[in-house]
Design a protein around this motif. Structure first.
Motif, PDB file in Angstrom:
ATOM      1  N   LEU A   1       0.826  -1.062  -0.134  1.00 13.44           N
ATOM      2  CA  LEU A   1       0.049  -0.201  -0.085  1.00 13.44           C
ATOM      3  C   LEU A   1       0.805   1.235  -0.096  1.00 13.44           C
ATOM      4  CD1 LEU A   1      -2.865  -0.917   2.219  1.00 13.44           C
ATOM      5  CD2 LEU A   1      -3.009  -0.738  -0.133  1.00 13.44           C
ATOM      6  N   GLY A   2       2.256   1.041   0.381  1.00 11.85           N
ATOM      7  CA  GLY A   2       2.991   2.207   0.213  1.00 11.85           C
ATOM      8  C   GLY A   2       3.419   2.757  -1.109  1.00 11.85           C
ATOM      9  N   GLU A   3       2.973   2.037  -2.346  1.00  9.18           N
ATOM     10  CA  GLU A   3       3.248   2.157  -3.667  1.00  9.18           C
ATOM     11  C   GLU A   3       1.966   2.452  -4.378  1.00  9.18           C
ATOM     12  OE1 GLU A   3       6.103  -0.322  -5.110  1.00  9.18           O
ATOM     13  OE2 GLU A   3       7.301  -0.268  -3.560  1.00  9.18           O
ATOM     14  N   VAL A   4       0.947   2.851  -3.546  1.00 10.51           N
ATOM     15  CA  VAL A   4      -0.536   2.950  -4.179  1.00 10.51           C
ATOM     16  C   VAL A   4      -1.067   4.298  -4.245  1.00 10.51           C
ATOM     17  CG1 VAL A   4      -2.821   2.125  -3.939  1.00 10.51           C
ATOM     18  CG2 VAL A   4      -0.926   0.349  -3.632  1.00 10.51           C
ATOM     19  N   ALA A   5      -1.739   4.813  -5.219  1.00 11.36           N
ATOM     20  CA  ALA A   5      -2.305   6.141  -5.176  1.00 11.36           C
ATOM     21  C   ALA A   5      -3.940   5.526  -4.974  1.00 11.36           C
ATOM     22  CB  ALA A   5      -2.332   6.749  -6.397  1.00 11.36           C
ATOM     23  N   LEU A   6      -4.699   6.321  -4.079  1.00  9.85           N
ATOM     24  CA  LEU A   6      -6.123   6.088  -4.051  1.00  9.85           C
ATOM     25  C   LEU A   6      -6.726   7.134  -4.431  1.00  9.85           C
ATOM     26  CD1 LEU A   6      -4.781   4.789  -1.083  1.00  9.85           C
ATOM     27  CD2 LEU A   6      -6.891   3.601  -1.588  1.00  9.85           C
ATOM     28  N   ILE A   7      -7.705   7.071  -5.309  1.00  8.17           N
ATOM     29  CA  ILE A   7      -8.674   8.102  -6.105  1.00  8.17           C
ATOM     30  C   ILE A   7      -9.900   7.694  -5.819  1.00  8.17           C
ATOM     31  CG2 ILE A   7      -6.765   8.567  -7.358  1.00  8.17           C
ATOM     32  CD1 ILE A   7      -8.195   7.351  -9.737  1.00  8.17           C
ATOM     33  N   PRO A   8     -11.048   8.778  -6.021  1.00 11.21           N
ATOM     34  CA  PRO A   8     -12.385   8.370  -5.990  1.00 11.21           C
ATOM     35  C   PRO A   8     -12.741   7.423  -7.016  1.00 11.21           C
ATOM     36  CG  PRO A   8     -11.854  10.619  -5.455  1.00 11.21           C
ATOM     37  CD  PRO A   8     -10.642  10.128  -5.932  1.00 11.21           C
ATOM     38  N   VAL A   9     -13.533   6.621  -6.653  1.00 14.00           N
ATOM     39  CA  VAL A   9     -14.005   5.515  -7.702  1.00 14.00           C
ATOM     40  C   VAL A   9     -14.714   6.184  -8.882  1.00 14.00           C
ATOM     41  CG1 VAL A   9     -16.090   5.042  -6.619  1.00 14.00           C
ATOM     42  CG2 VAL A   9     -14.833   3.323  -7.971  1.00 14.00           C
ATOM     43  N   ALA A  10     -15.351   7.186  -8.736  1.00 13.13           N
ATOM     44  CA  ALA A  10     -15.894   8.041  -9.872  1.00 13.13           C
ATOM     45  C   ALA A  10     -14.790   8.556 -10.667  1.00 13.13           C
ATOM     46  CB  ALA A  10     -17.092   9.053  -9.396  1.00 13.13           C
ATOM     47  N   THR A  11     -13.692   8.888 -10.071  1.00 14.11           N
ATOM     48  CA  THR A  11     -12.709   9.556 -11.156  1.00 14.11           C
ATOM     49  C   THR A  11     -12.125   8.243 -11.880  1.00 14.11           C
ATOM     50  OG1 THR A  11     -12.319  11.194  -9.316  1.00 14.11           O
ATOM     51  CG2 THR A  11     -10.483  10.762 -10.760  1.00 14.11           C
ATOM     52  N   ALA A  12     -12.102   7.246 -10.999  1.00  8.40           N
ATOM     53  CA  ALA A  12     -11.221   6.153 -11.731  1.00  8.40           C
ATOM     54  C   ALA A  12     -12.080   5.302 -12.848  1.00  8.40           C
ATOM     55  CB  ALA A  12     -10.751   5.078 -10.504  1.00  8.40           C
ATOM     56  N   GLN A  13     -13.299   5.619 -12.757  1.00  4.22           N
ATOM     57  CA  GLN A  13     -14.098   4.955 -13.763  1.00  4.22           C
ATOM     58  C   GLN A  13     -13.964   5.673 -14.968  1.00  4.22           C
ATOM     59  OE1 GLN A  13     -17.887   5.344 -11.819  1.00  4.22           O
ATOM     60  NE2 GLN A  13     -18.359   3.485 -12.175  1.00  4.22           N
ATOM     61  N   GLN A  14     -13.565   6.966 -15.088  1.00  2.00           N
ATOM     62  CA  GLN A  14     -13.331   7.943 -16.029  1.00  2.00           C
ATOM     63  C   GLN A  14     -11.896   7.650 -16.561  1.00  2.00           C
ATOM     64  OE1 GLN A  14     -14.064  12.248 -14.806  1.00  2.00           O
ATOM     65  NE2 GLN A  14     -16.271  11.730 -14.841  1.00  2.00           N
ATOM     66  N   LEU A  15     -10.952   7.659 -15.555  1.00  2.00           N
ATOM     67  CA  LEU A  15      -9.584   7.675 -15.862  1.00  2.00           C
ATOM     68  C   LEU A  15      -9.402   6.409 -16.581  1.00  2.00           C
ATOM     69  CD1 LEU A  15      -6.644   8.760 -15.620  1.00  2.00           C
ATOM     70  CD2 LEU A  15      -6.725   7.421 -13.431  1.00  2.00           C
ATOM     71  N   PHE A  16      -9.965   5.105 -16.331  1.00  6.18           N
ATOM     72  CA  PHE A  16      -9.716   3.991 -16.690  1.00  6.18           C
ATOM     73  C   PHE A  16     -10.705   3.477 -17.807  1.00  6.18           C
ATOM     74  CE2 PHE A  16      -7.639   3.301 -12.506  1.00  6.18           C
ATOM     75  CZ  PHE A  16      -6.444   3.678 -12.989  1.00  6.18           C
ATOM     76  N   ASN A  17     -11.710   4.204 -18.202  1.00  5.59           N
ATOM     77  CA  ASN A  17     -12.699   4.110 -19.246  1.00  5.59           C
ATOM     78  C   ASN A  17     -13.583   2.910 -19.042  1.00  5.59           C
ATOM     79  OD1 ASN A  17     -14.774   4.843 -21.129  1.00  5.59           O
ATOM     80  ND2 ASN A  17     -12.895   4.291 -22.793  1.00  5.59           N
ATOM     81  N   THR A  18     -14.094   2.510 -17.692  1.00 11.31           N
ATOM     82  CA  THR A  18     -14.834   1.563 -17.466  1.00 11.31           C
ATOM     83  C   THR A  18     -15.678   1.671 -16.325  1.00 11.31           C
ATOM     84  OG1 THR A  18     -14.816  -0.659 -16.701  1.00 11.31           O
ATOM     85  CG2 THR A  18     -13.151   0.397 -15.797  1.00 11.31           C
TER      86      THR A  18
END
Length: 173
Positions: free
Chosen positions: A118-135
């Motif tokens: 988890l030290g090497e992870v970025a956490l973002i809002p799931v709604a943002t991830a849907q847009q970023l990863f297009n899914t």
């Protein structure tokens, strides 16, 4: 595929105390002249409590992480150090993929969870991830039950809910 709407519906089942969808991907993070690819997890605020993860600085993802594609992130400690060195990252802007995001928090040293550091992870809002990863598909949905809840009964109710929402298909394990 499980959707964010499925996860939110799971949270309305009696005896479910918290639900946290998870949508992982890999993205290039960049700050100044420093950059690296990192696992980027789209999730919601309850994820932190469900997985027993704390922040060392700043704050958690906003309450609206499921419904608003906010440009914010929480960085793992190692990732923060690689990008920002000893400087304070909270309040700074960086790039994640093609988006500018403000660092609102840095995780406390959490070790490994879900098979990743988890030290090497970025956490973002799931709604943002849907847009970023297009899914729209969720990889996993964490469900926490109230103390004393009957796990077998809730498991059956979760399966029934997904079956109802997915045209009779048993789309979860």
């Amino acid at each position: 595929d499980l959707t964010l709407e499925d996860a939110l519906a799971m949270g309305r089942i009696p005896s479910v105390s918290a639900v946290a969808p998870m949508l992982p991907g890999t993205a290039l993070l960049a700050y100044g002249s420093r950059s690296r690819d990192a696992i980027t997890l789209g999730t919601t605020r309850p994820f932190f409590a469900i997985r027993h993860i704390d922040v060392a600085a700043g704050k958690l993802l906003p309450e609206s992480a499921a419904t608003e594609a906010a440009s914010v992130c929480v960085l793992g400690l190692k990732l923060k150090t690689e990008l920002f060195g000893n400087a304070n990252a909270v309040g700074e802007w960086l790039r994640i993929g093609d988006r500018r995001m403000r660092v609102i928090g840095v995780l406390a040293d959490a070790g490994e969870s879900l098979g990743m550091d988890l030290g090497e992870v970025a956490l973002i809002p799931v709604a943002t991830a849907q847009q970023l990863f297009n899914t729209q598909a969720m990889f996993r949905v964490f469900v926490e039950l109230q103390v004393g809840a009957d796990e077998a009964v809730i498991s059956k109710r979760l399966l029934q809910l997904v079956r109802e929402r997915h045209d009779g298909e048993d789309d979860i394990t």
